[in-house]
Design a protein around this motif. Structure first.
Motif, PDB file in Angstrom:
ATOM      1  N   ILE A 145      75.078  39.927  42.885  1.00 57.85           N
ATOM      2  CA  ILE A 145      75.482  41.311  42.662  1.00 57.85           C
ATOM      3  C   ILE A 145      74.889  42.217  43.752  1.00 57.85           C
ATOM      4  O   ILE A 145      75.567  43.096  44.290  1.00 57.85           O
ATOM      5  N   GLU A 146      73.616  41.984  44.074  1.00 59.89           N
ATOM      6  CA  GLU A 146      72.937  42.788  45.099  1.00 59.89           C
ATOM      7  C   GLU A 146      73.557  42.568  46.477  1.00 59.89           C
ATOM      8  O   GLU A 146      73.732  43.522  47.255  1.00 59.89           O
ATOM      9  N   TYR A 149      76.899  44.352  46.721  1.00 64.48           N
ATOM     10  CA  TYR A 149      76.704  45.796  46.833  1.00 64.48           C
ATOM     11  C   TYR A 149      76.230  46.172  48.243  1.00 64.48           C
ATOM     12  O   TYR A 149      76.645  47.203  48.797  1.00 64.48           O
ATOM     13  N   GLN A 152      79.148  46.243  50.382  1.00 63.04           N
ATOM     14  CA  GLN A 152      79.971  47.413  50.082  1.00 63.04           C
ATOM     15  C   GLN A 152      79.397  48.673  50.724  1.00 63.04           C
ATOM     16  O   GLN A 152      80.118  49.458  51.342  1.00 63.04           O
ATOM     17  N   LYS A 153      78.102  48.860  50.560  1.00 67.64           N
ATOM     18  CA  LYS A 153      77.451  50.099  50.966  1.00 67.64           C
ATOM     19  C   LYS A 153      77.115  50.152  52.449  1.00 67.64           C
ATOM     20  O   LYS A 153      77.191  51.219  53.089  1.00 67.64           O
ATOM     21  N   PRO A 169      80.547  40.382  39.560  1.00 71.74           N
ATOM     22  CA  PRO A 169      80.522  41.426  38.515  1.00 71.74           C
ATOM     23  C   PRO A 169      81.149  41.027  37.184  1.00 71.74           C
ATOM     24  O   PRO A 169      80.582  41.297  36.120  1.00 71.74           O
ATOM     25  N   ASN A 244      74.524  47.633  36.596  1.00 75.99           N
ATOM     26  CA  ASN A 244      74.557  47.321  38.024  1.00 75.99           C
ATOM     27  C   ASN A 244      75.844  46.589  38.401  1.00 75.99           C
ATOM     28  O   ASN A 244      76.485  46.885  39.418  1.00 75.99           O
ATOM     29  N   VAL A 248      79.130  47.614  40.972  1.00 77.04           N
ATOM     30  CA  VAL A 248      79.646  46.750  42.033  1.00 77.04           C
ATOM     31  C   VAL A 248      81.126  46.445  41.794  1.00 77.04           C
ATOM     32  O   VAL A 248      81.926  46.395  42.735  1.00 77.04           O
TER      33      VAL A 248
END
Length: 317
Positions: A145-146, A149, A152-153, A169, A244, A248
Motif C-alpha cells: 500500500i505504501e 502511494y 502515486q504521490k 487496496p 490508508n 490509495v
C-alpha cells in the motif's frame, strides 16, 4: 453456603496470586534477558533522526540503481528478514532497507501511522542517510500500500515496483483484521516476556526456518523479536490500514512498471488474495506477475529465483 463461598473466594484469590507471581517472574526474567541481549543489538546500518525519533537505514552494495526494501506489517527485523534476497542483488545494485518506527533497530515512537506520515518518514530517512532516488521499490505484504502511494504521490521517485506478495487496496475491504483486544493482549504478553516461554514462535521466522542467516544473525533476530513484537506502531498500522488503503484506492493504479511475485495464498486469511493481486498488476503499465508455490514470505522461500527474475525485469525497462 458461606463455607462454599469462602472456599471459592480463596480459590479465586490463589489463582490470581499465582498469575501475578508468574507475570512478575516472567517480567523480571525478560528484563534480565533484554539486558544480556543488548550487547548484540548495535545497529548495523545508519541511525537518522526523523520526526523526533531514531530510524534505522541499512545499506550495502553499489550500482547506479537503488533498491528499497519495505517490510510487511509486524516483521520484527526487516534488515534480517530481507537478507536472503538483497544479498543476491547487492553485487549489481545499491540496497537500502528502511526500518519504520517500531521495527528492528528503529525507535518505537508516538507518531501517527497514517499513510502520509509513514511515507514522508521513509523518504526523509533515505535522504538523511544519503540515499537519493529514483528508487526501485520492493514492498512485502502491507507495505505494498505504501509503495503504491509513493508511486502515486511522487512518480518521479519510483522507477518500478517489484512486489513481494504485496497487498493492494482492494485486499483490505474484506481482510479479517485482529481486534484491539487481541492485539493488546499479544502486546502485553510480549512486553512481559511471555513469548520467551515459547521459543518456537521466535524460530518460526521464514528467514530462520529457511536457514538464510548465520547462527549469530539468528540470535540477533530472536533478540530483536523479543523487543519488537506487536509494538504500538505495528498496532496503529493495523488500526489505520483500511483508511490508508482507501486513500490509495482513490488514487488509481500508478503509472509505473510492476512485477508482482505472488504466494500460494495459504498463509493469507483471504480466499481471493491471488486474484486481487493478479487483477491489480494486470491493469498496470508494463504489469507482470508470477505465481509461486510457497508461503507469504516469498523472498525467504524463493530468494534465488526472485533475485534472478527481478534483475531481468529491471534491466529490461
Amino acid at each position: 453456603m458461606r463455607k462454599i463461598l469462602r472456599k471459592l473466594a480463596w480459590v479465586f484469590i490463589t489463582i490470581i496470586g499465582i498469575l501475578l507471581l508468574f507475570i512478575a517472574i516472567s517480567f523480571i526474567n525478560h528484563r534480565i534477558q533484554l539486558n544480556k541481549e543488548s550487547a548484540m543489538l548495535s545497529p548495523i546500518g545508519t541511525m537518522v533522526n526523523v520526526n523526533n525519533h531514531q530510524m534505522h537505514v541499512y545499506t550495502e552494495g553499489s550500482g547506479t540503481k537503488t533498491l528499497v526494501f519495505m517490510s510487511g506489517g509486524g516483521t520484527a527485523s526487516p534488515v534480517l528478514d530481507f537478507k536472503g534476497l538483497y544479498s543476491k542483488l547487492s553485487d549489481h545494485y545499491k540496497i537500502a532497507v528502511v526500518e519504520k518506527a517500531g521495527y528492528g533497530y528503529s525507535d518505537t515512537a508516538a507518531v501517527s501511522r497514517d499513510i502520509d506520515t509513514i511515507l514522508e518518514e521513509t523518504r526523509t530517512a533515505l535522504s538523511l542517510a544519503g540515499i537519493q532516488g529514483p528508487y526501485i521499490l520492493f514492498p512485502h505484504s502491507m507495505s505494498g500500500i505504501e509503495a503504491l502511494y509513493w508511486a502515486q504521490k511522487y512518480p518521479a521517485e519510483v522507477s518500478c515496483i517489484i512486489g513481494l506478495d504485496p497487498a493492494v487496496p482492494a485486499a483490505y475491504e474484506n481482510y479479517p483484521l485482529p481486534s484491539d483486544a487481541m492485539m493488546s493482549l499479544t502486546s502485553f504478553g510480549a512486553r512481559i516476556g511471555f513469548t520467551r516461554f515459547f521459543p518456537a514462535i521466535a524460530n518460526s521466522s521464514a528467514a530462520i526456518h529457511e536457514n538464510l542467516l548465520s547462527e549469530q544473525e539468528k540470535k540477533m533476530y530472536r533478540a530483536i523479536f523479543y523487543q519488537k513484537t506487536q509494538t504500538s506502531n505495528m498496532m496503529d498500522e493495523v488500526r489505520m490500514i483500511r483508511d490508508n488503503a482507501k486513500k490509495v484506492e482513490e488514487g488509481g493504479v500508478p503509472n509505473v512498471p510492476m512485477y508482482f511475485f505472488i504466494s500460494d495464498g495459504k498463509e493469507v486469511p483471504l480466499d481471493d488474495w491471488r486474484d486481487l493481486l493478479i487483477t491489480y498488476v494486470g491493469a498496470a503499465n508494463k504489469g507482470k506477475y508470477m505465481v509461486l508455490d510457497c508461503g507469504h514470505y516469498i523472498h525467504d522461500h524463493e530468494p534465488g529465483m526472485i533475485a534472478e527474475e527481478s534483475a531481468k525485469f529491471i534491466e529490461g525497462l
